[in-house]
Structure formats: C-alpha cells, structure tokens
Write a protein that holds these residues in place. Structure first.
Motif, PDB file in Angstrom:
ATOM      1  N   GLU A  79      40.304  50.867  35.445  1.00 36.04           N
ATOM      2  CA  GLU A  79      40.913  49.584  35.762  1.00 36.04           C
ATOM      3  C   GLU A  79      41.558  49.098  34.172  1.00 36.04           C
ATOM      4  OE1 GLU A  79      37.979  46.785  37.247  1.00 36.04           O
ATOM      5  OE2 GLU A  79      37.629  47.961  39.027  1.00 36.04           O
ATOM      6  N   GLN A  82      44.753  50.867  33.566  1.00 36.77           N
ATOM      7  CA  GLN A  82      45.546  50.412  34.491  1.00 36.77           C
ATOM      8  C   GLN A  82      46.185  49.048  33.912  1.00 36.77           C
ATOM      9  OE1 GLN A  82      44.614  49.962  38.357  1.00 36.77           O
ATOM     10  NE2 GLN A  82      46.643  49.757  39.404  1.00 36.77           N
ATOM     11  N   SER A  83      45.218  48.363  33.455  1.00 35.27           N
ATOM     12  CA  SER A  83      45.754  46.915  33.003  1.00 35.27           C
ATOM     13  C   SER A  83      46.438  47.249  31.594  1.00 35.27           C
ATOM     14  CB  SER A  83      44.198  46.224  32.448  1.00 35.27           C
ATOM     15  OG  SER A  83      43.463  45.799  33.759  1.00 35.27           O
ATOM     16  N   LYS A  85      48.218  49.849  30.803  1.00 35.98           N
ATOM     17  CA  LYS A  85      49.373  50.265  31.230  1.00 35.98           C
ATOM     18  C   LYS A  85      50.486  49.167  31.763  1.00 35.98           C
ATOM     19  CE  LYS A  85      51.672  53.636  34.186  1.00 35.98           C
ATOM     20  NZ  LYS A  85      51.468  54.627  35.200  1.00 35.98           N
TER      21      LYS A  85
END
Length: 187
Positions: A79, A82-83, A85
């Motif tokens: 997570e 992803q954050s 990115k």
C-alpha cells in the motif's frame, strides 16, 4: 583379621528379625516380565512428552502470530509503494503544469485558445464532427534519453569481436543493372 564376606554375614546376622530376612534371600518381582532397557514408557517420559507438546502448541501459536504480522507488514508495504507511486504521478503532473508550453497546449486543446495573430481551423469528418488532434506534448520525464554504456561493456564487446570476427563482406559488384561503376560516376 577376617575377610569382607565374613564381616558382612556377621553384621546382617545380628539383631532380631534380620536373620529371617537373610534366610529368605533376595527379593524378585515376578509380576513383570523383563523388558529391554529403553523400551519402558515411564511417568517421567509421559510428563516430558506433555511438556514438549505444550511448548509445541505455544510456539505454533507464536509462529502463527508472527506469520500474520509478516503478511500484514507486506500488505502495508504494498500500500505504501502504491501511495508513493500515486504521489510521484501527482508531483510529475504538477511539474508539467509549471511548464508554460504545457499550459499553452492544454489551453489550446481544451479551451480552443489561440495566440494573437493566429487563425484557428477545425477539421471536420464526414459527419460534421470535429476530429481530435493527435499532436501532444511529451512528458519531460518520459523523453527518450540515451543511457550511457559502461566502459567495461565496450571493452568486453571488443574482446568478443576479436574472438569471433564478423564474416567478410562481399565487395560491391562492378556492374549494376548492366552499367559499369565508372560509367555510373560519369553520368
């Protein structure tokens, strides 16, 4: 002086009631058949087995908790990645909007703005609908950059080429389409 055997018999023979026990002989247990050593299951072995089982269960629950925590950590890391990115994408978009050329292109594309002195044309398809523009500015971070080649890769390529030279190229033909090379140069 007497030998040890005599002194032992004298000491066991003294006192009331001892003489009768000595007369009976050594005690033997007739109810249990003799077992080879190490094959008996004693109460000590049962207690040891019970302790090992309790320790195993407690360690198994601890191991399960550890594995659950590792899985939670891995999902949290995913997570976070992803954050990060998404944050990088938004920062890149922010940098693009700070570029004047990008802002002008967006104003032209979405709002139809023109620079002073320009004449705007709209290309229509056969149904009278405007065609979309295919021209767009590239993201500065995505511009193709030539990556440098490390010096050792160049040296290694040279070593490989020295060991395996390419086949010799055939010489150029002297006659092309029925005309000699000298005649082609004159024309």
């Amino acid at each position: 002086m007497s030998s040890r055997g005599e002194s032992a018999s004298e000491s066991t023979g003294s006192g009331p009631g001892r003489s009768s026990a000595a007369a009976r002989g050594p005690r033997t247990v007739a109810s249990r058949p003799p077992q080879p050593p190490g094959t008996r299951f004693t109460s000590r072995a049962a207690i040891l087995l019970l302790v090992v089982l309790v320790l195993g269960v407690s360690y198994a629950s601890s191991l399960r908790a550890y594995l659950d925590q590792r899985a939670t950590i891995e999902s949290t890391k995913a997570e976070i990645a992803q954050s990060e990115k998404a944050i990088a994408e938004l920062e890149r978009e922010k940098r693009r909007w700070s570029d004047d050329a990008y802002v002008k292109a967006q104003a032209r594309q979405h709002l139809g703005y023109l620079m002073p002195g320009e004449t705007g044309y709209q290309v229509l398809d056969e149904n009278g609908e405007p065609l979309d523009s295919v021209a767009a500015l590239a993201d500065p971070d995505e511009v193709i950059k030539e990556e440098p080649v490390a010096w050792w890769e160049t040296v290694w390529t040279s070593v490989e080429l020295a060991g395996n030279p390419p086949p010799a190229r055939p010489t150029a033909p002297k006659v092309i389409d029925g005309v000699k090379k000298n005649e082609q140069e004159k024309q």
